[in-house]
Design an enzyme around this catalytic site. Structure first.
Site, short mmCIF file in Angstrom:
data_model
loop_
_atom_site.label_atom_id
_atom_site.label_comp_id
_atom_site.label_asym_id
_atom_site.label_seq_id
_atom_site.Cartn_x
_atom_site.Cartn_y
_atom_site.Cartn_z
N HIS A 374 -10.48 -2.33 5.39
CA HIS A 374 -9.55 -2.52 5.45
C HIS A 374 -8.50 -1.30 6.40
O HIS A 374 -7.53 -1.18 7.09
CB HIS A 374 -8.21 -1.97 3.83
N LYS A 567 7.35 1.32 6.15
CA LYS A 567 6.53 1.43 6.44
C LYS A 567 5.81 3.06 5.47
O LYS A 567 6.77 3.66 5.91
CB LYS A 567 5.83 0.57 7.04
N ARG A 568 4.61 3.34 4.99
CA ARG A 568 4.16 4.72 5.53
C ARG A 568 4.51 5.00 6.57
O ARG A 568 4.15 4.24 7.74
CB ARG A 568 3.19 4.87 5.26
N LYS A 573 1.67 3.96 13.05
CA LYS A 573 2.20 2.83 12.94
C LYS A 573 3.80 3.12 14.18
O LYS A 573 4.29 1.64 14.37
CB LYS A 573 2.57 3.24 11.87
N THR A 678 1.04 -6.23 5.77
CA THR A 678 1.66 -7.37 5.47
C THR A 678 3.01 -7.68 5.14
O THR A 678 3.92 -8.50 4.66
CB THR A 678 0.79 -7.17 3.42
N LYS A 682 6.76 -10.35 5.00
CA LYS A 682 7.35 -10.14 4.28
C LYS A 682 9.08 -10.27 4.87
O LYS A 682 9.87 -11.29 4.07
CB LYS A 682 7.32 -9.30 2.89
#
Ligand code: Z57
Length: 833
Positions: A374, A567-568, A573, A678, A682
């Site tokens: 991952h 998100k985290r 990110k 992911t 969504k």
């Protein structure tokens, strides 16, 4: 199959078989029964909490009827089963999902109303099951939903943490962590005090010879901890199939609770032993994409893996088949390297306990396991020191050495004299402190290795695992692009959108075959359809605006563009890129005349997400976002034109409210760093557009929805390495827009500038590893395009409709079918009602 009740007495059982309620009256009867007996309350003291408890117990009973049928069917059929091993299952709430999957939500809604409650309030009473950090854990939860919905005989295996991911509070702009004690009342689990496994740690290995002169290893001494099973039923959608998630809890073994000490009056230390055993399953490690090499974490991994394998082997042995048939009955999927010890443990069981020859055992082991990678981030790749292994799992270390020896011998044979290759692929890293590389062990012990999006799978094959592609051949490596369950992420989170789609596609079949969404594309140009679509979006934004008002006391205009990044929090990110962009927008607005300012498109920038408690930079990013919000939201010059919101304690149930309210969402990781993502799926499925980089599944989303329906920007993954190199070896220049943002922060406009010094110098002075400066200009340009295009609401909505219509590929059902066919070789097993 043997039954405990002899034939003559079975009639009474059949006669009284529990059927479970099917209508409103039956539901109400069950709720009242649970309030009055199970909870020992009455209509005089039934608050929303008690009403939730009773409704949940009613649904639990209903699930267990299906669960029993499913388990019996699987036992009788004795066909191949899938075992999904994951240290994280980020399930969120269970009741809404159970009601919808059983098709009984309307029954429950009307029933609760009869009893004096609103179903939304009752649903809101449930505490999230938050046994995960982020994407990896939520993926496991979506997979369980798909496995059950598609009737695959499958089990999840995990740990029953007493504390899930911490609750995040924001105090003075800083993240504060509060423990998440969630087991006070959990009707969704069934303790199986009769299903226990004793797990050994420490001790030493003695070798002896058997009657044939073969060497046999005996792992002796050390300590024993007992694993107790807790079962969570997993209902499929529109099928009676109800699978099992088995979570292990640790307790002192009855042998271990030291009666000697106890009898000698050393009560305190015997209780302390008990506590030490319970520590193993006490807490989820709160790191996402980061590994810290703590002994307790390795203990958790072995405890869970050993208990699960014991259970799987016990089930296999009941069928009395030959060992070589094991891989025909059992497929085990490793969710990242966390369960890699399962490979070693199965080899140990077969060789040490069942007396198989090494090669025969190894053939069984490698045919059984599949490994999913991952991440390519080096700080997330698991390595454990040899010393720790030697101490905690001495026999496993020997087996790892043997696996490595035989593997290296085979490599040597194929590529003679390439010593560099041998040291590169050795499971043991010959560094100062010798380390066991878990990913290498996982690859060598599995028959398939997959990444989670096309770019990611290509990257692992050409970078971190390239030598293994050379050694094993390309066929061992594959891609399975992630997916999400449309039941939770469309039907449950956005019921009105789901209903609108159903009204045009002839019912809810699309929830089982998401490609049927393509039927709504023809309505992209339909005025009436667009109007209904826009109304639903607006209502979802109003709901979020109310939540923002009630929690943060900030008024946001639901007509503004809602730009969401939840998100985290992680440097890769790039929430810092987003907040720098927000500061730029603020400075630009401030520089305008009031008339000009009014002409700008109003925007609400919404952030949310947890930082790992030890991740200092991520916490600084949260702090900056909150400080910027405090200034912008209270600046009378700005008004509705810009609001900056940080939503506290982002989790699954909040995601279900936030995601349907998005106009655009940000998926802006440095190219090549986000394996898949992911939430990007969504957000689009809920009628929003993406601003994103060419990374992870964004690339496949672009392929599916079309380039014209996504806002892509930034460096490509193939250029990242060169840019990083340039930053380090030439003078790295920062463009003027970004410099102005830095100057504003350093002027003290957003609080104590020293707090953010490190964040700025990471970009300006320390090589800008995440390429924030390289991507800043194109990010701003792209945001400008977003503003322009949003003004044309008709065309915007048409884009959203077309995008949703083309999202069928991203169902986790498609993804699970790919695993079933390409990796597990399992077939569905239909359960009759
Ligand atoms: C985690 O949430 C993910 C990868 C990891 O190695 C760990 Br540890 C935790 C995430 C990736 O970052 C996402 O890109 C991916 O979508 C998700 O796993 C599911 O595959």
């Amino acid at each position: 199959v043997e039954a405990s009740i002899p034939e003559p007495q079975r009639e009474a059982w059949t006669k009284h078989q529990v059927q479970g309620f099917t209508d409103k009256d039956g539901f109400e009867k069950e709720v009242v029964r649970h309030v009055e007996t199970t909870l020992a309350r009455s209509l005089y003291n039934c608050d929303e909490g008690a009403a939730y408890s009773a409704a949940a117990l009613a649904f639990r009973d209903r699930l267990i009827t299906n669960w029993n049928k499913t388990q019996q069917r699987q036992t009788f059929a004795d066909s191949k089963r899938v075992y999904y091993l994951s240290l994280e299952f980020l399930m969120g709430r269970a009741m809404d999902n159970a009601m919808l999957n059983l098709g009984l939500k309307n029954v429950a809604k009307d029933g609760m109303q009869d009893l004096g409650f609103r179903i939304e309030d009752i649903i809101g009473q449930e505490h999230d099951a938050a046994l995960g950090n982020g994407g990896l854990g939520r993926l496991a939860a979506c997979f369980l939903d798909s496995l059950a919905s598609l009737d695959y005989p499958a089990w999840g295996y995990g740990l029953r943490y007493r504390y899930g991911i911490f609750k995040q509070e924001i105090i003075n702009g800083y993240q504060v962590e509060v423990p998440d004690y969630w087991l006070d009342f959990n009707p969704w689990e069934f303790p199986r005090h009769d299903v226990t496994v004793d797990i050994q740690f420490y001790g030493n290995v003695r070798k002896s010879q058997d009657e044939n002169g073969k060497s046999v290893a005996h792992w002796e001494g050390g300590e024993i901890v007992t694993a107790v099973a807790y079962d969570v039923p997993i209902p499929g959608y529109a099928t009676p199939s109800t699978n099992n998630l088995r979570l292990w809890s640790s307790k002192a073994s009855s042998g271990e609770f030291d009666f000697q000490k106890f009898n000698n009056g050393d009560y305190e230390s015997s209780v302390a032993d008990q506590q030490r055993a319970e520590t193993i399953s006490a807490v989820l490690y709160p790191n996402d994409n980061l590994e810290r090499g703590k002994e307790l974490r390795l203990k958790q991994q072995y405890f869970w893996v050993a208990a699960s394998l014991h259970d799987i082997v016990r089930r296999f042995k009941k069928s009395k088949r030959a060992w070589k048939e094991f891989p025909d009955q059992v497929a085990i999927q490793l969710n990242d390297t966390h369960p890699t010890l399962a490979i070693v443990e199965l080899q140990r069981i077969l060789v040490d306990k069942e007396n198989l020859e090494w090669d025969e055992a190894w053939e069984i082991v490698t045919s059984t396991f599949g490994y999913t990678n991952h991440t390519v981030l080096p700080e997330a790749l698991e390595k454990w020191s040899v010393g720790l292994f030697q101490h905690l799992l001495p026999r496993h270390l020997q087996i790892i050495y043997d696996i490595n020896l035989f593997f290296l011998q085979s490599v040597e044979k194929k590529f003679p004299k390439d010593h560099d290759l041998l040291s590169r692929v050795s499971i043991i890293e010959e560094s100062q402190v010798k380390m066991v590389r878990m990913a290498y062990l996982a690859i060598i012990g599995s028959h398939k290795v997959n990444g989670v999006a096309e770019l990611h799978s290509d990257l692992i094959q050409t970078t971190i695992f390239r030598d293994f592609v050379t050694i094993f051949g390309a066929d061992k490596f594959t891609n399975v692009t992630n997916g999400i369950t449309p039941r939770r992420w469309l039907h449950q989170a956005n019921p009105r959108l789901s209903e609108l789609i159903a009204s045009k596609t002839g019912g809810y079949d699309f929830l089982k075959d998401l490609t049927l969404l393509n039927q709504i594309e023809q309505y992209a140009g339909d005025k009436e359809f667009r109007k209904e679509w826009a109304e639903i979006k607006y209502a979802n934004k109003v709901r979020l605006a109310k939540y923002i008002k009630s929690t943060l006391d900030v008024t946001v205009n639901p007509a503004a563009l809602f730009d969401v990044q939840v998100k985290r929090i992680h440097e890769y990110k790039r929430q810092q890129l987003n907040i720098f962009g927000v500061i730029h927008r603020y400075l630009a607005l401030k520089a305008m005349s009031p008339e000009e300012r009014k002409k700008q498109l109003p925007r609400v920038s919404i952030f949310g997400g947890k930082a790992a408690p030890g991740y200092w930079m991520a916490k600084q990013i949260i702090h900056l976002i909150n400080n910027v919000g405090a200034v912008v939201n209270n600046d009378p010059d700005i008004g509705d034109q810009l609001k900056v919101i940080f939503l506290e304690d982002y989790n699954v149930s909040k995601a279900e409210m936030i995601i349907p309210a998005n106009d655009i969402s940000e998926h802006i990781s440095t190219a090549g760093t986000e394996a898949s993502g992911t939430s990007n799926m969504k957000f689009v499925l809920n009628g929003g557009l993406i601003i994103g980089t060419c990374d992870g599944a964004n690339i496949e989303i672009t392929r599916e929805v079309g380039q014209e329906n996504i806002f892509l920007f930034g460096t490509l993954s193939e250029d990242v390495e060169d840019l990083r190199h340039q930053h380090n070896y030439s003078n790295h220049s920062i463009d003027s827009n970004l410099s102005k943002v830095f100057e504003a922060i350093q002027s003290g406009k957003f609080g104590e500038p020293n707090d953010f010094g490190a964040m700025i110098s990471a970009v300006r002075d320390h090589g800008d590893y995440y390429l924030v400066s390289d991507d800043f200009e194109s990010y701003l340009d792209t945001q400008k395009m977003v503003d322009t295009e949003y003004r044309n609401q008709d065309e915007w909505i048409a884009k959203c409709i077309r995008s949703v219509a083309r999202m069928g590929f991203f169902s986790s059902d498609r993804c699970i079918n790919e695993y079933a066919e390409g990796i597990w070789n399992v077939e569905p097993l239909v359960v009759k009602n």
